[in-house]
Design a protein around this motif. Structure first.
Motif, PDB file in Angstrom:
ATOM      1  N   GLY A 136       0.781  -1.235   0.000  1.00 57.17           N
ATOM      2  CA  GLY A 136       0.000   0.000   0.000  1.00 57.17           C
ATOM      3  C   GLY A 136       0.816   1.290   0.000  1.00 57.17           C
ATOM      4  O   GLY A 136       0.604   2.146  -0.852  1.00 57.17           O
ATOM      5  N   PRO A 137       1.763   1.432   0.942  1.00 60.18           N
ATOM      6  CA  PRO A 137       2.532   2.679   0.987  1.00 60.18           C
ATOM      7  C   PRO A 137       3.227   3.014  -0.332  1.00 60.18           C
ATOM      8  O   PRO A 137       3.358   4.182  -0.677  1.00 60.18           O
ATOM      9  N   LEU A 138       3.640   1.990  -1.069  1.00 60.85           N
ATOM     10  CA  LEU A 138       4.277   2.241  -2.369  1.00 60.85           C
ATOM     11  C   LEU A 138       3.298   2.941  -3.301  1.00 60.85           C
ATOM     12  O   LEU A 138       3.650   3.915  -3.977  1.00 60.85           O
ATOM     13  N   LEU A 139       2.051   2.426  -3.337  1.00 62.19           N
ATOM     14  CA  LEU A 139       1.046   3.012  -4.223  1.00 62.19           C
ATOM     15  C   LEU A 139       0.724   4.437  -3.787  1.00 62.19           C
ATOM     16  O   LEU A 139       0.574   5.335  -4.617  1.00 62.19           O
ATOM     17  N   PHE A 140       0.632   4.617  -2.476  1.00 69.37           N
ATOM     18  CA  PHE A 140       0.366   5.955  -1.949  1.00 69.37           C
ATOM     19  C   PHE A 140       1.437   6.941  -2.420  1.00 69.37           C
ATOM     20  O   PHE A 140       1.147   8.016  -2.928  1.00 69.37           O
ATOM     21  N   LEU A 141       2.701   6.546  -2.277  1.00 63.50           N
ATOM     22  CA  LEU A 141       3.802   7.418  -2.662  1.00 63.50           C
ATOM     23  C   LEU A 141       3.803   7.669  -4.166  1.00 63.50           C
ATOM     24  O   LEU A 141       3.992   8.800  -4.618  1.00 63.50           O
ATOM     25  N   ALA A 142       3.591   6.597  -4.931  1.00 62.69           N
ATOM     26  CA  ALA A 142       3.634   6.738  -6.382  1.00 62.69           C
ATOM     27  C   ALA A 142       2.551   7.706  -6.855  1.00 62.69           C
ATOM     28  O   ALA A 142       2.830   8.629  -7.639  1.00 62.69           O
ATOM     29  N   GLY A 143       1.320   7.538  -6.364  1.00 63.84           N
ATOM     30  CA  GLY A 143       0.239   8.435  -6.743  1.00 63.84           C
ATOM     31  C   GLY A 143       0.514   9.864  -6.293  1.00 63.84           C
ATOM     32  O   GLY A 143       0.386  10.812  -7.066  1.00 63.84           O
ATOM     33  N   GLY A 144       0.941   9.992  -5.043  1.00 67.33           N
ATOM     34  CA  GLY A 144       1.170  11.316  -4.482  1.00 67.33           C
ATOM     35  C   GLY A 144       2.241  12.097  -5.207  1.00 67.33           C
ATOM     36  O   GLY A 144       2.167  13.317  -5.335  1.00 67.33           O
TER      37      GLY A 144
ATOM     38  N   LEU B 212       2.774  12.282  -8.221  1.00 73.53           N
ATOM     39  CA  LEU B 212       2.296  12.831  -9.494  1.00 73.53           C
ATOM     40  C   LEU B 212       1.188  13.859  -9.289  1.00 73.53           C
ATOM     41  O   LEU B 212       0.634  14.390 -10.243  1.00 73.53           O
ATOM     42  N   MET B 213       0.851  14.124  -8.012  1.00 73.95           N
ATOM     43  CA  MET B 213      -0.239  15.052  -7.747  1.00 73.95           C
ATOM     44  C   MET B 213       0.267  16.481  -7.711  1.00 73.95           C
ATOM     45  O   MET B 213       1.389  16.747  -7.316  1.00 73.95           O
ATOM     46  N   GLY B 214      -0.608  17.400  -8.100  1.00 77.89           N
ATOM     47  CA  GLY B 214      -0.271  18.815  -7.990  1.00 77.89           C
ATOM     48  C   GLY B 214      -0.411  19.278  -6.552  1.00 77.89           C
ATOM     49  O   GLY B 214      -1.059  18.628  -5.737  1.00 77.89           O
ATOM     50  N   GLY B 215       0.202  20.427  -6.252  1.00 75.21           N
ATOM     51  CA  GLY B 215       0.170  20.962  -4.901  1.00 75.21           C
ATOM     52  C   GLY B 215      -1.242  21.216  -4.392  1.00 75.21           C
ATOM     53  O   GLY B 215      -1.575  20.916  -3.251  1.00 75.21           O
ATOM     54  N   ASN B 216      -2.095  21.755  -5.266  1.00 74.05           N
ATOM     55  CA  ASN B 216      -3.459  22.083  -4.834  1.00 74.05           C
ATOM     56  C   ASN B 216      -4.250  20.841  -4.489  1.00 74.05           C
ATOM     57  O   ASN B 216      -5.009  20.821  -3.527  1.00 74.05           O
ATOM     58  N   GLU B 217      -4.065  19.810  -5.319  1.00 72.13           N
ATOM     59  CA  GLU B 217      -4.818  18.583  -5.087  1.00 72.13           C
ATOM     60  C   GLU B 217      -4.436  17.976  -3.741  1.00 72.13           C
ATOM     61  O   GLU B 217      -5.296  17.557  -2.963  1.00 72.13           O
ATOM     62  N   ILE B 218      -3.117  17.931  -3.477  1.00 73.78           N
ATOM     63  CA  ILE B 218      -2.671  17.376  -2.195  1.00 73.78           C
ATOM     64  C   ILE B 218      -3.210  18.195  -1.047  1.00 73.78           C
ATOM     65  O   ILE B 218      -3.729  17.660  -0.061  1.00 73.78           O
ATOM     66  N   GLU B 219      -3.121  19.520  -1.207  1.00 73.54           N
ATOM     67  CA  GLU B 219      -3.579  20.385  -0.128  1.00 73.54           C
ATOM     68  C   GLU B 219      -5.044  20.149   0.163  1.00 73.54           C
ATOM     69  O   GLU B 219      -5.463  20.102   1.319  1.00 73.54           O
ATOM     70  N   ALA B 220      -5.826  19.991  -0.909  1.00 72.29           N
ATOM     71  CA  ALA B 220      -7.255  19.741  -0.723  1.00 72.29           C
ATOM     72  C   ALA B 220      -7.484  18.446   0.048  1.00 72.29           C
ATOM     73  O   ALA B 220      -8.399  18.347   0.865  1.00 72.29           O
ATOM     74  N   CYS B 221      -6.633  17.477  -0.217  1.00 71.81           N
ATOM     75  CA  CYS B 221      -6.774  16.177   0.455  1.00 71.81           C
ATOM     76  C   CYS B 221      -6.439  16.252   1.931  1.00 71.81           C
ATOM     77  O   CYS B 221      -7.121  15.670   2.769  1.00 71.81           O
TER      78      CYS B 221
ATOM     79  N   ARG C 201       8.694  20.214   5.394  1.00 76.04           N
ATOM     80  CA  ARG C 201       7.481  20.462   6.168  1.00 76.04           C
ATOM     81  C   ARG C 201       6.240  20.029   5.398  1.00 76.04           C
ATOM     82  O   ARG C 201       6.262  19.873   4.191  1.00 76.04           O
ATOM     83  N   LEU C 202       5.174  19.865   6.155  1.00 71.81           N
ATOM     84  CA  LEU C 202       3.922  19.354   5.595  1.00 71.81           C
ATOM     85  C   LEU C 202       3.377  20.266   4.494  1.00 71.81           C
ATOM     86  O   LEU C 202       2.705  19.812   3.571  1.00 71.81           O
ATOM     87  N   GLU C 203       3.699  21.572   4.584  1.00 75.57           N
ATOM     88  CA  GLU C 203       3.216  22.508   3.565  1.00 75.57           C
ATOM     89  C   GLU C 203       3.756  22.148   2.186  1.00 75.57           C
ATOM     90  O   GLU C 203       3.208  22.529   1.167  1.00 75.57           O
ATOM     91  N   GLU C 204       4.885  21.460   2.172  1.00 70.74           N
ATOM     92  CA  GLU C 204       5.482  21.086   0.901  1.00 70.74           C
ATOM     93  C   GLU C 204       5.298  19.605   0.637  1.00 70.74           C
ATOM     94  O   GLU C 204       6.210  18.941   0.142  1.00 70.74           O
ATOM     95  N   ALA C 205       4.138  19.100   0.982  1.00 71.71           N
ATOM     96  CA  ALA C 205       3.891  17.662   0.922  1.00 71.71           C
ATOM     97  C   ALA C 205       4.184  17.091  -0.464  1.00 71.71           C
ATOM     98  O   ALA C 205       4.772  16.018  -0.583  1.00 71.71           O
ATOM     99  N   GLY C 206       3.804  17.815  -1.510  1.00 70.57           N
ATOM    100  CA  GLY C 206       4.016  17.312  -2.867  1.00 70.57           C
ATOM    101  C   GLY C 206       5.489  17.098  -3.151  1.00 70.57           C
ATOM    102  O   GLY C 206       5.907  16.050  -3.654  1.00 70.57           O
ATOM    103  N   PHE C 207       6.288  18.093  -2.776  1.00 72.89           N
ATOM    104  CA  PHE C 207       7.732  18.001  -2.949  1.00 72.89           C
ATOM    105  C   PHE C 207       8.284  16.839  -2.127  1.00 72.89           C
ATOM    106  O   PHE C 207       9.093  16.040  -2.606  1.00 72.89           O
ATOM    107  N   ALA C 208       7.813  16.728  -0.888  1.00 72.42           N
ATOM    108  CA  ALA C 208       8.285  15.669  -0.001  1.00 72.42           C
ATOM    109  C   ALA C 208       7.950  14.292  -0.558  1.00 72.42           C
ATOM    110  O   ALA C 208       8.778  13.377  -0.516  1.00 72.42           O
TER     111      ALA C 208
END
Lengths: 290, 278
Positions: A30-38, A40-49, A250-257
């Protein structure tokens, strides 16, 4: 052993037994899929999540494993626009390569000596190595620090590499495999006039290759994941490996992380996929009796 | 054998010198330091040990570390043995499943830090899921529940490792014995209790020891998610040693390291003895 059909309780029993196996497998991957999907996500999408986690708003964080609007923006930023990531990637590489190379030289010869020869003090050395292998880092931490400080190596990559080279765990794995080579082969070579070094080089290494690779694969995963040693022995941040750098984002940069996490993960995953047979053999070597 | 007496040493020596330099000799120095003052180096007898044993943080950390081992070891060993027994009889999916269980071994702790934070936050994924079932959830990382998170992390990480170990152990039980027992009418459970369990005992010792040692590595997840001073329930010996190191309390560290080495050494010896007896 038994055919799939032989399960107590027949088909239903079979299904009941299989379900947890696959649930566990899903949890593991599971964590692999989570990371792989994440990644490729844009910053706004992650933030919304994850807004509830970030701001403590009402509601709960959610996730979609397939990004709605896939983008490579974060990937490009990690690869081309963050020199510190690159720096730490190289630190990790240097630590891992240095440790593995050293183990090839020192660990392999030690394992061969212990496995194939009888000599004075062998039993004591073997016991010492086993006990040492069992000690967690916290036990040897102060000892290592005292030597590194004395040698003036604190706060250099050598402080992580050198003690790692002499880790007795890989000696133990290679020892197990070297023991499995039949003595008759070596005797035959001796009769043909081969020297001890030649025997090691021409017979020991090729026949023990799977053990050597097993040890290297296990050690690679260990080195790539090193936390305690660099945390203790490296003060300068520019010397840190990736394993220490990632949690700083930091969490604010979740997409980058997420993207950085994926790239950190990739070398380990590649080694894992390429060497999974050896990995299994290496792990199993400890359980099977001599 | 037609070997000279020193050939073995010739191969062993380079590695052994390194091991002596980095581990053996300095540990002797640590033993010496554990009986002396941090500053000045005067002999103080067992005073350092006394300080450590009455240290509140040390007692808390030891208690937590032991509690962690006592909970997670039996859990992991039982789950992985169950899985190994089942996986071993599969014909089609065994390779895939074994590979899948090993994946967490390849995932660096640092890569899942973010996921762990999002999973176990008060407003995170896990509580979101629990909310659907009508339960309000807890603040996983900042209450006693953090202990459960740690146990979960440990099992998640080590399951594959132990499954592979058990399968290796299981493969050493001769198949003919099962067949003979089946012919005599023994059921699945009887086979398990009378053939499998005794058969894997030699491997069990190693597996218990290795799992115990790997339990110390759970510190990585704990440290990365919760930092230097986590919730009291997951304040482990590893945290304590790190904090001592930062304060340069050499005397406490030396006494602590010697104590820990001794405890682990005795534990391993005891376990080996009890297994040899059977």
């Amino acid at each position: 052993m038994s055919k799939d059909g032989n399960w107590a309780g027949g088909k239903i029993g079979h299904g009941l037994c299989m379900a947890p196996l696959f649930v566990m497998a899903a949890l593991a991957i599971g964590p692999l899929l989570f990371l792989a999907g994440g990644s490729l996500m844009g910053g706004n999408e992650i933030e919304a999540c994850i807004r509830p986690v970030m701001n403590g708003e009402e509601g709960y964080a959610g996730w979609h494993f397939l990004p709605l609007y896939p983008t490579l923006r974060h990937l490009v930023r990690v690869l081309f626009d963050s020199p510190e990531f690159f720096q730490m990637f190289w630190n990790s590489m240097k630590i891992t390569a240095g440790t593995l190379l050293g183990q090839l030289i020192f660990g392999m010869t030690s394992a061969w000596g212990l496995a194939r020869y009888r000599f004075f003090g062998k039993k004591v050395v073997y016991m010492l190595y086993i006990v040492l292998m069992m000690m967690p880092f916290q036990v040897t931490m102060l000892s290592e620090y005292l030597v590194l400080d004395w040698l003036g190596l604190m706060d250099t990559l050598w402080a992580v590499i050198l003690p790692g080279i002499f880790s007795t765990f890989s000696v133990f794995i290679m020892y197990r495999f070297f023991c499995g080579i039949p003595e008759a082969v070596l005797e035959a070579a001796r009769c043909d006039g081969a020297g001890e070094w030649q025997i090691f080089w021409r017979i020991g290494i090729p026949l023990g290759a799977s053990g050597i690779i097993s040890a290297l694969v296990l050690q690679f995963l260990e080195c790539w994941n090193l936390i305690e040693q660099p945390l203790t022995f490296l003060k300068t941040k520019s010397l840190w490996p990736l394993s220490l750098y990632l949690p700083q984002i930091r969490l604010e940069e979740a997409g980058f992380a997420l993207c950085a996490s994926v790239i950190t993960l990739l070398p380990a995953l590649l080694v894992f996929l390429a060497g999974s047979d050896y990995l299994e053999q290496g792990i199993a070597a400890a359980a099977v009796k001599e | 054998m037609r070997q000279k007496k020193y050939t073995g040493w010739f191969f062993l020596l380079p590695g052994f010198l390194g091991v002596s330099l980095f581990y053996l000799i300095p540990f002797l120095d640590v033993v010496r330091r554990s009986f002396t003052q941090a500053v000045g180096g005067n002999f103080v007898g067992a005073a350092n040990y006394q300080t450590v044993f009455t240290n509140q943080a040390f007692l808390l950390a030891s208690k937590n570390t032991m509690r962690f081992a006592a909970v997670c070891l039996p859990l992991l060993l039982l789950i992985s043995l169950g899985i190994a027994v089942l996986v071993q009889r599969l014909e089609t999916w065994a390779g895939f499943l074994k590979g899948a269980y090993l994946v967490p071994l390849a995932i660096p702790a640092a890569s899942v830090v973010l996921l762990w934070q999002l999973l176990f936050d008060r407003r995170g994924f896990l509580n979101g899921l629990l909310h659907l079932t009508g339960w309000d959830g807890v603040d996983w990382m900042n209450t006693g529940a953090s202990f459960g998170v740690l146990v979960f992390s440990y099992i998640w990480k080590n399951l594959g490792y132990d499954v592979v170990l058990w399968i290796a152990g299981l493969s050493m039980v001769p198949k003919e014995v099962y067949e003979a027992a089946r012919v005599d009418g023994a059921g699945e459970w009887r086979c398990f209790f009378y053939i499998t369990l005794p058969g894997i005992r030699p491997a069990a010792f190693t597996i218990v020891v290795i799992s115990f040692l790997n339990s110390f590595k759970v510190f990585r997840e704990a440290y990365l998610v919760a930092g230097n001073y986590p919730h009291d329930d997951i304040y482990l010996l590893q945290h304590l040693f790190n904090n001592w190191f930062r304060d340069l309390s050499m005397d406490k560290m030396a006494a602590g390291a010697v104590t820990m080495a001794l405890v682990i050494f005795i534990l391993v010896c005891l376990l080996q003895k009890s297994w040899d007896k059977n």
